[in-house]
Design an enzyme around this catalytic site. Sequence first.
Site, short mmCIF file in Angstrom:
data_model
loop_
_atom_site.label_atom_id
_atom_site.label_comp_id
_atom_site.label_asym_id
_atom_site.label_seq_id
_atom_site.Cartn_x
_atom_site.Cartn_y
_atom_site.Cartn_z
N LYS A 125 0.83 -1.20 0.00
CA LYS A 125 0.00 0.00 0.00
C LYS A 125 0.87 1.25 0.00
CE LYS A 125 -3.91 -0.39 2.10
NZ LYS A 125 -4.34 -1.01 3.35
N ARG A 157 -3.42 2.68 8.49
CA ARG A 157 -3.74 1.46 7.74
C ARG A 157 -2.53 0.56 7.63
NH1 ARG A 157 -7.12 2.97 2.50
NH2 ARG A 157 -8.12 1.04 3.09
N GLY A 183 -8.24 -7.68 3.64
CA GLY A 183 -9.11 -7.84 4.80
C GLY A 183 -8.48 -8.55 5.98
N MET A 191 -5.76 -7.64 7.86
CA MET A 191 -5.28 -6.81 8.97
C MET A 191 -6.15 -5.57 9.08
SD MET A 191 -1.27 -7.41 8.62
CE MET A 191 -1.37 -6.91 6.96
N ARG A 229 -3.00 -1.44 -6.43
CA ARG A 229 -2.19 -2.65 -6.37
C ARG A 229 -2.56 -3.49 -7.57
NH1 ARG A 229 -5.65 -4.81 -1.22
NH2 ARG A 229 -7.61 -4.89 -2.32
N HIS A 231 -15.81 -9.50 0.28
CA HIS A 231 -14.80 -10.46 0.75
C HIS A 231 -15.00 -11.83 0.09
CE1 HIS A 231 -13.29 -13.49 3.66
NE2 HIS A 231 -12.27 -12.64 3.74
N ARG A 280 -0.67 -47.11 -18.60
CA ARG A 280 -0.59 -48.18 -17.60
C ARG A 280 -1.48 -49.32 -18.10
NH1 ARG A 280 -0.62 -43.44 -13.88
NH2 ARG A 280 1.08 -43.67 -12.40
N ARG A 321 3.58 -49.11 -20.99
CA ARG A 321 4.24 -49.79 -19.89
C ARG A 321 3.58 -51.14 -19.67
NH1 ARG A 321 4.07 -48.19 -14.03
NH2 ARG A 321 1.85 -48.63 -14.20
N GLU A 332 12.68 -46.54 -11.45
CA GLU A 332 11.82 -46.33 -10.29
C GLU A 332 12.25 -47.13 -9.07
OE1 GLU A 332 7.75 -47.39 -11.22
OE2 GLU A 332 8.38 -49.07 -12.46
N SER A 380 12.35 -43.52 -18.24
CA SER A 380 11.30 -42.64 -17.73
C SER A 380 11.31 -42.79 -16.22
CB SER A 380 9.95 -43.04 -18.31
OG SER A 380 8.97 -42.21 -17.76
N GLY A 418 10.01 -43.05 -12.87
CA GLY A 418 8.73 -43.31 -12.19
C GLY A 418 8.90 -42.82 -10.76
N THR A 419 8.67 -41.53 -10.58
CA THR A 419 9.03 -40.92 -9.30
C THR A 419 8.06 -41.27 -8.18
OG1 THR A 419 8.01 -38.95 -10.20
CG2 THR A 419 10.41 -39.01 -10.17
N ASN A 420 6.93 -41.91 -8.51
CA ASN A 420 6.08 -42.38 -7.41
C ASN A 420 6.80 -43.49 -6.67
OD1 ASN A 420 4.17 -40.68 -8.51
ND2 ASN A 420 3.14 -42.30 -9.65
N ASP A 421 7.18 -44.52 -7.41
CA ASP A 421 7.90 -45.61 -6.77
C ASP A 421 9.29 -45.17 -6.32
OD1 ASP A 421 6.46 -48.10 -6.49
OD2 ASP A 421 6.15 -47.99 -8.66
N CYS A 436 7.44 -39.75 -15.53
CA CYS A 436 6.02 -40.05 -15.66
C CYS A 436 5.34 -40.24 -14.33
CB CYS A 436 5.79 -41.25 -16.57
SG CYS A 436 6.47 -42.77 -15.87
N TYR A 464 11.47 -34.61 -21.50
CA TYR A 464 10.04 -34.29 -21.39
C TYR A 464 9.50 -34.61 -20.00
CZ TYR A 464 9.13 -39.28 -21.66
OH TYR A 464 9.10 -40.62 -21.39
C1 PEP Z 1 5.76 -44.39 -10.81
O1 PEP Z 1 6.10 -45.27 -10.04
O2 PEP Z 1 6.13 -43.21 -10.72
C2 PEP Z 1 4.84 -44.70 -11.91
C3 PEP Z 1 4.55 -43.77 -12.81
O3 PEP Z 1 4.27 -45.92 -11.90
P1 PEP Z 1 3.01 -46.27 -11.01
O4 PEP Z 1 2.51 -45.03 -10.38
O5 PEP Z 1 2.03 -46.90 -11.93
O6 PEP Z 1 3.60 -47.24 -10.03
MG MG Z 2 5.73 -47.32 -10.53
#
Ligand code: PEP
Ligand code: MG
Length: 888
Positions: free
Chosen positions: A22, A92, A101, A103, A336, A452, A559, A615, A750, A769, A771-774, A837, A857
């Site tokens: 402000k 103010r 809103g 403060m 602002r 608000h 999958r 896969r 993975e 690729s 597989g960042t979940n596992d 992925c 990618y």
């Molecule tokens: C993973 O493990 O990141 C993955 C993409 O495979 P899923 O989630 O099917 O295990």
């Molecule tokens: Mg996996």
Amino acid sequence: MAKSIYFFDDPEPVGRELLGGKGAGLAEMTKIGLPVPYGFTITTEVCREYYRLGGKLPEGLREDVIQSMHKLEERTGRKFGDTNNPLLVSVRSGARVSMPGMMDTILNLGLNDESVLGLAKLTNNERFAWDSYRRFITMFADVVLGISKDEFEKVLDEVKEKEHVKYDAEVSAEGLKDVAAKSKELVKQVTGKPFPMDVWEQLFMAIEAVFKSWNNQRAILYRQLNNIPDEWGTAVNIVQMVFGNMGDDSGTGVAFTRNPATGEKELYGEYLTNAQGEDVVAGIRTPKAIKEMANEWPNTYAELTRVASLLEKNYKDMQDMEFTVEKGKLYMLQTRSGKRTAQAAVRVAVDMVHEGLIDKETALLRVSPEDVNHLLHKRIDPNSKGQPIAVGLAASPGAAVGTLVFSADEAVAEAAAGKNVILCRPETTPDDLHGMVAAQGILTTRGGMTSHAAVIARGMGKPAVTGTEALKLDSENGVVQTPGGTIIRRGEVVTIDGSTGEVFLGALPLVEPEVGAHFEELLSWADEFRKLGVKANADTPEDAALSRKFGAEGIGLTRTEHMFLGPERTQIVQDMIMAETTEERQEPLQRLLELQRSDFIGILKAMDGLPVTIRLLDPPLHEFLPQPEDLAKELDEAKKKGASDTEIAKLERLLRRAIQLQEHNPMMGFRGCRLGIVYPEIYEMQVRAVAEAAAQLKKDGYNPRFQIMHPLVGTEAEMKFLADMTHRVVNEVLSANGVQLDYKVGTMVEVPRAALVAGDLAKYAEFFSFGTNDLTQLTFGYSRDDAEGKFLGTYVQKGILPEDPFVSLDKSGVGRLIKLGVTEGRATRPELEVGICGEHGGDPKSIEFCHEVGLNYVSASPYRVPLARLAAAQIAIKEKRGEIFKDK
Ligand code: PEP
Ligand code: MG
């Protein structure tokens, strides 16, 4: 300590870090010659010092403030606390970023029993003076002394009743005098002390209250929700009062330089005549649309239009302005960057490029990836719109369905029980924030487009309908009554449409959104800048087509186990699992081959010409069988019912197999490529199905491009075995069909070991690729489902983890494995294609990381593809501008 106070016309360039948003806006507007009342800012550094001292104003500040007030007196020719010509100020808050809103603000400070008479004389308006005084007492009592405003509303209501009037503006001067006296009495009753008559005491108490408001509950919650650091602190702005409540040629309002809901280029906002300060945003009286000002006060309207365009030229962005008109003269009180819907964000950014105000890069950085996500909001199916039961203001776009709740706490409780809720309130205040977070949508019976509820819902990307005055609301008893007389009770389902303002009874079907030309244009610019490819995770031809429409450049993960679901297919898969010999397994495999082939034809066709990564089967086989406990129960019942021997024998066999396949740790058990190595016929069938589908499409004149991806590989020998098998089967199919096709064989990375031996895997794998979940599960040793339910929340809360590593990639641990995998994989095979992925492929921060480590990618779920395109462009632009390695 450095300078603690800056006047708006101070020539020293100081930014919003010290002045707050402000203060910086007021200084900037002053510098470009806009009409701003005079005043000064106490810096955020003073607030920080206040807290360092344990809640005490730093030494020397009082003297600085007193001196600055004297300067303000000189400039305005008025005197603070004077009986003849009093100077009044507003006090103010103003943090570095806007926290609407959250403060506190105090207006008309400097009034007491003496100066109120001076104000009456000065303005020749007794009513106005007493109105200002009673407002000041209320605000001061609320903010500084902690007495609820409602108490003072009651005092006012009593007088209104006595005078038989409906609106505040109709109360007489005598009546207001009475309200002021009773309000002071109330303060004395509650606090045991008289209302402070010393204006300097008022001022210092107010300054401290603003500092304290930085740490009130709603401000803390807002900061948590918006990732605003607690250390920033707030500045305090002390500004000469100008008065919107001096009669019908005065007023106050808020306006945007463009329409914040749609982004259209038009002055947009609301104002109230003969009103002050927060009256507009508080939604007490329903204000007039700004367009009406063109008729009511044409000169002021022209001036406001001129100011709006100057502000846009100066800030090169859409602005949100607060203004007051005092006897026809316009004063700007704040500017602002305007909060806007996702739709408006995109449109404003694109239009401003066309208008030559900004370049494409700036436009791309202006829209947040989450905004793009919001744009993909649901709408009510146009074919099934019924009769609305009421229509309010279309305050925040999108449609929502939910059961009605009437308080924020109720919203939280019902949402926690798994219900979708619509929060219905007369109007919302910052105290309702937690309920708004929990609700699907917000419905209010009062308040305008800048109330608000409207502002916050737009920020959250939630549908909201405000000012639905036709609905009679009784929050205490949990009922609303429609103009038609229908009564809707707590727990009944309604649908709201924040794009039209309509409210419907019952759950209307919602349809997925379509995106417009501005959106397409912005994303096409994103494609010009990004270095990362963007693919989609899609398992069906429909998802493939949808992701292609959203701009996916291929499929990064199909999958295939999702093709094994549904009653008919599960039965075949069960037959395959129950087969005791390889020969016995042939028949169900053959049936699966045919089904899979047609699945792949659908997907490859939808993605014709683009790469499709398929896969092979990943989950443990027991996931396709019923639970042993259920089977045991079924067996008992079958026996009791006297089922046939064959039936009982079949169930017994199934139970035996289910028990045999049970695992202690399925996540680390018999799954992924381990299945394909122990039962090669399963993977061979899948490879054959893909190759046959591609061969047929090729013969039909399409251009299928498939990539076979093996899950959970961790050793070189596994990779070699799988790659050999894949090449053998594909080549068999291709030569049998007499077609030639390019395809690739690769692996997911993975399990941590895969990253560690990436150089060896790349001898056989043509792509990786992540597989960042596992990979996250196995690197941390957390089982995702268990961790998320049991301890991750606490970990994040206690700061043991900065955030949920399943949402945003853990750069220092999992990220390090990724870097290693990329480097060593490419050392073996320089042309190795590398992507991601896991779920992180659709998370903006993780996408930045993928760019930084040079992936080819990211692959995300279809609806996150547009977001990924934008996030990838933003990081490329930031890199180009040398902005990305700053805080590493
Ligand atoms: C993973 O493990 O990141 C993955 C993409 O495979 P899923 O989630 O099917 O295990
Ligand atoms: Mg996996």
